[in-house]
Write an enzyme that holds these catalytic residues in place. Structure first.
Site, PDB file in Angstrom:
ATOM      1  N   ASP A 242      -1.784  10.781  -2.086  1.00 36.90           N
ATOM      2  CA  ASP A 242      -2.192   9.738  -3.039  1.00 36.90           C
ATOM      3  C   ASP A 242      -2.450  10.302  -4.418  1.00 36.90           C
ATOM      4  O   ASP A 242      -2.335   9.603  -5.421  1.00 36.90           O
ATOM      5  CB  ASP A 242      -3.424   9.000  -2.524  1.00 36.90           C
ATOM      6  CG  ASP A 242      -3.014   8.044  -1.426  1.00 36.90           C
ATOM      7  OD1 ASP A 242      -2.919   8.487  -0.269  1.00 36.90           O
ATOM      8  OD2 ASP A 242      -2.712   6.879  -1.744  1.00 36.90           O
TER       9      ASP A 242
ATOM     10  N   ARG B 187      -7.353  -0.159  -6.721  1.00 35.84           N
ATOM     11  CA  ARG B 187      -7.530   0.949  -5.772  1.00 35.84           C
ATOM     12  C   ARG B 187      -7.580   2.237  -6.596  1.00 35.84           C
ATOM     13  O   ARG B 187      -6.616   2.566  -7.282  1.00 35.84           O
ATOM     14  CB  ARG B 187      -6.397   0.992  -4.738  1.00 35.84           C
ATOM     15  CG  ARG B 187      -6.339  -0.264  -3.861  1.00 35.84           C
ATOM     16  CD  ARG B 187      -5.456  -0.052  -2.637  1.00 35.84           C
ATOM     17  NE  ARG B 187      -6.086   0.821  -1.652  1.00 35.84           N
ATOM     18  CZ  ARG B 187      -5.426   1.368  -0.629  1.00 35.84           C
ATOM     19  NH1 ARG B 187      -4.130   1.161  -0.467  1.00 35.84           N
ATOM     20  NH2 ARG B 187      -6.055   2.147   0.229  1.00 35.84           N
TER      21      ARG B 187
ATOM     22  N   GLN C 117      -2.031   2.562  10.105  1.00 34.69           N
ATOM     23  CA  GLN C 117      -0.734   2.570   9.407  1.00 34.69           C
ATOM     24  C   GLN C 117       0.325   3.331  10.205  1.00 34.69           C
ATOM     25  O   GLN C 117       1.513   3.028  10.103  1.00 34.69           O
ATOM     26  CB  GLN C 117      -0.874   3.216   8.016  1.00 34.69           C
ATOM     27  CG  GLN C 117      -1.650   2.405   7.001  1.00 34.69           C
ATOM     28  CD  GLN C 117      -3.109   2.784   6.976  1.00 34.69           C
ATOM     29  OE1 GLN C 117      -3.669   3.252   7.962  1.00 34.69           O
ATOM     30  NE2 GLN C 117      -3.758   2.573   5.839  1.00 34.69           N
TER      31      GLN C 117
ATOM     32  N   ARG D 295       0.871  -1.181   0.000  1.00 31.42           N
ATOM     33  CA  ARG D 295       0.000   0.000   0.000  1.00 31.42           C
ATOM     34  C   ARG D 295       0.903   1.224   0.000  1.00 31.42           C
ATOM     35  O   ARG D 295       2.115   1.116   0.134  1.00 31.42           O
ATOM     36  CB  ARG D 295      -1.003   0.004   1.171  1.00 31.42           C
ATOM     37  CG  ARG D 295      -0.635  -0.639   2.447  1.00 31.42           C
ATOM     38  CD  ARG D 295       0.368   0.068   3.342  1.00 31.42           C
ATOM     39  NE  ARG D 295       0.162   1.475   3.487  1.00 31.42           N
ATOM     40  CZ  ARG D 295       1.115   2.344   3.733  1.00 31.42           C
ATOM     41  NH1 ARG D 295       2.374   1.935   3.868  1.00 31.42           N
ATOM     42  NH2 ARG D 295       0.878   3.642   3.831  1.00 31.42           N
ATOM     43  N   GLY D 296       0.290   2.390  -0.133  1.00 32.16           N
ATOM     44  CA  GLY D 296       1.072   3.618  -0.275  1.00 32.16           C
ATOM     45  C   GLY D 296       1.235   3.910  -1.764  1.00 32.16           C
ATOM     46  O   GLY D 296       1.546   3.008  -2.551  1.00 32.16           O
ATOM     47  N   ALA D 297       1.012   5.180  -2.125  1.00 33.22           N
ATOM     48  CA  ALA D 297       0.912   5.511  -3.549  1.00 33.22           C
ATOM     49  C   ALA D 297       2.140   5.101  -4.380  1.00 33.22           C
ATOM     50  O   ALA D 297       1.999   4.402  -5.397  1.00 33.22           O
ATOM     51  CB  ALA D 297       0.609   7.001  -3.703  1.00 33.22           C
TER      52      ALA D 297
ATOM     53  N   ASN E 245      -5.223  12.375   0.442  1.00 36.34           N
ATOM     54  CA  ASN E 245      -4.322  11.552   1.270  1.00 36.34           C
ATOM     55  C   ASN E 245      -5.183  10.821   2.299  1.00 36.34           C
ATOM     56  O   ASN E 245      -6.411  10.999   2.345  1.00 36.34           O
ATOM     57  CB  ASN E 245      -3.251  12.429   1.942  1.00 36.34           C
ATOM     58  CG  ASN E 245      -2.148  11.579   2.575  1.00 36.34           C
ATOM     59  OD1 ASN E 245      -1.591  10.696   1.929  1.00 36.34           O
ATOM     60  ND2 ASN E 245      -1.834  11.819   3.835  1.00 36.34           N
ATOM     61  N   LYS E 246      -4.530  10.007   3.097  1.00 33.55           N
ATOM     62  CA  LYS E 246      -5.224   9.163   4.074  1.00 33.55           C
ATOM     63  C   LYS E 246      -6.286   9.936   4.858  1.00 33.55           C
ATOM     64  O   LYS E 246      -6.053  11.072   5.282  1.00 33.55           O
ATOM     65  CB  LYS E 246      -4.171   8.566   5.025  1.00 33.55           C
ATOM     66  CG  LYS E 246      -4.688   7.692   6.146  1.00 33.55           C
ATOM     67  CD  LYS E 246      -5.589   6.570   5.683  1.00 33.55           C
ATOM     68  CE  LYS E 246      -4.983   5.730   4.586  1.00 33.55           C
ATOM     69  NZ  LYS E 246      -6.006   4.832   3.929  1.00 33.55           N
TER      70      LYS E 246
HETATM   71  O1  MRU Z   1      -4.515   3.171   2.299  1.00 34.95           O
HETATM   72  P1  MRU Z   1      -3.037   3.378   2.187  1.00 34.95           P
HETATM   73  O2  MRU Z   1      -2.282   2.822   3.355  1.00 34.95           O
HETATM   74  O3  MRU Z   1      -2.491   2.912   0.859  1.00 34.95           O
HETATM   75  O4  MRU Z   1      -2.862   4.964   2.233  1.00 34.95           O
HETATM   76  C1  MRU Z   1      -1.575   5.495   2.085  1.00 34.95           C
HETATM   77  C2  MRU Z   1      -1.528   6.964   2.243  1.00 34.95           C
HETATM   78  O5  MRU Z   1      -2.527   7.642   2.380  1.00 34.95           O
HETATM   79  C3  MRU Z   1      -0.178   7.606   2.134  1.00 34.95           C
HETATM   80  O6  MRU Z   1      -0.097   8.755   2.933  1.00 34.95           O
HETATM   81  C4  MRU Z   1       0.075   7.997   0.678  1.00 34.95           C
HETATM   82  O7  MRU Z   1      -0.144   6.916  -0.187  1.00 34.95           O
HETATM   83  C5  MRU Z   1       1.449   8.507   0.470  1.00 34.95           C
HETATM   84  S1  MRU Z   1       2.649   7.227   0.643  1.00 34.95           S
HETATM   85  C6  MRU Z   1       4.171   7.860   0.331  1.00 34.95           C
END
Ligand code: MRU
Length: 362
Positions: free
Chosen positions: A234, A87, A193, A50-52, A244-245
């Site tokens: 994201d 996603r 997270q 996970r994470g962009a 973002n999250k």
């Molecule tokens: O749902 P996730 O854990 O994939 O969400 C991740 C985030 O919101 C991060 O802050 C974002 O992807 C940036 S990661 C460098």
């Protein structure tokens, strides 16, 4: 030889995609190997990866996997479409899939070269991610004062990328520059997270940090204990709105109220010029079970109605600066972001990299 205490989040190993299994952290550091696109898609949906930026690399390696395991270009295209849709919010996933698919098609999809080209593109994306993060980390570190107390949200560290991290890359670069940052780690309900991943990473890196419940942030800021907020993204729209999250927006509102600078750190691949503003960003809805249970234990009545958006949008007006590998962009973002877009195409180069912290909170 790597001295990084955090292993690469995603690697190609003997024809499979090998991922750090983030579902198991912090209890166990173990890996999951995906031998098919279906397995990789499942790993993406269940947040093993996970994470962009990590999703961008996963999407590209997924196309390489499809090209090496499926027999027709049509099957590869349909596998790529399934991965792309796994996603919807992080633009990097679609971007990584599209780049690898374009390389596959350009090399001749019927031939062995097609699969090789998709794999080479995925490797290039993975390598570029780490260098982009190091570059944006250096730009961001210059914004932080010595001994900065930095609040972060979710996990925008090495685990969310191929390596090094974005928001945590900024913190890491500050630590490497001898600035001794301290990180307030927001736990980040409902998937935690922050508590599970960011605290684990910072522990491995030896960077000072303190875990706080999400609900503590307002009083921390009111007590003057936060010097900057640094979060990842994201998707960044052309006007500077940032997805973002979930929970990021409320931090930005609090930061503005308390005059704390609010920085977004992201590689250029997260900027999406095709999305004009935040309202156009599709926000992923996640399963209710993420909210009704904690570590497998039910904490809400059976059958309760739940809304569980995975992300929110912070309006550009609340963002002090967007820190990218192409420098530090400030308002007005339509202009500062588009000038960097053009500079990336070699047409124009006007980014002004700012080196001084802006304590104005906006
Ligand atoms: O749902 P996730 O854990 O994939 O969400 C991740 C985030 O919101 C991060 O802050 C974002 O992807 C940036 S990661 C460098």
């Amino acid at each position: 030889v790597t001295t990084d205490p955090i292993p690469p989040t995603i690697e190609w190993r003997r024809g499979r995609v090998r991922l750090v299994d983030q579902r198991r952290l912090p209890g166990r550091l173990c890996f999951v190997e995906c031998a098919s696109v279906g397995e990789l898609r499942d790993a993406i949906v269940t947040l093993a990866v996970r994470g962009a930026p990590a999703l961008g690399a996963a999407g590209a390696f997924g196309v390489a996997l499809a090209a090496s395991t499926l027999s027709t270009p049509r099957a590869v295209a349909s596998a790529a479409a399934r991965l792309r849709a796994a996603r919807p919010t992080a633009v990097n996933l679609a971007w990584g899939v599209d780049r690898a698919l374009a390389a596959y098609r350009a090399a001749g999809p019927e031939s062995a070269e097609g699969a090789a080209a998709a794999l080479a593109e995925a490797h290039a994306i993975a390598a570029a991610d780490v260098s982009a993060n190091r570059a944006l980390g250096a730009h961001g570190a210059a914004l932080l004062p010595d001994g900065a107390r930095v609040l972060t949200h979710c996990n925008a560290g090495a685990l969310a990328c191929v390596g090094y991290g974005t928001a945590l890359g900024v913190v890491r670069a500050a630590a490497e520059a001898g600035k001794h940052p301290h990180v307030w780690v927001g736990e980040t309900r409902p998937v935690l997270q922050g508590a599970r991943l960011t605290a684990w990473e910072l522990g491995r890196l030896g960077i000072a940090h303190t875990l706080v419940a999400d609900t503590v942030v307002a009083s921390l800021m009111a007590d003057g204990e936060v010097d900057a907020v640094v979060v990842g993204a994201d998707r960044i729209a052309a006007n500077g709105d940032v997805a973002n999250k979930i929970g990021t927006y409320q931090l930005a509102v609090l930061a503005r109220h308390h005059k704390v600078p609010f920085y977004v750190a992201a590689p250029w691949s997260t900027v999406d010029p095709a999305t004009p503003r935040g309202a156009a960003i599709v926000i992923e809805a996640r399963p209710a079970s993420e909210v009704t249970t904690i570590a497998g234990t039910r904490v809400a009545p059976a059958g309760v109605a739940v809304r569980n958006p995975a992300f929110d949008v912070t309006p550009a007006g609340l963002v002090t600066a967007i820190v990218t590998d192409r420098g530090v962009a400030r308002r007005p973002y339509p202009r500062s972001l588009s000038s960097r877009s053009l500079s990336g195409l070699g047409r124009k180069s006007t980014p002004q990299v700012e080196k001084r912290p802006n304590a104005g909170g906006g």
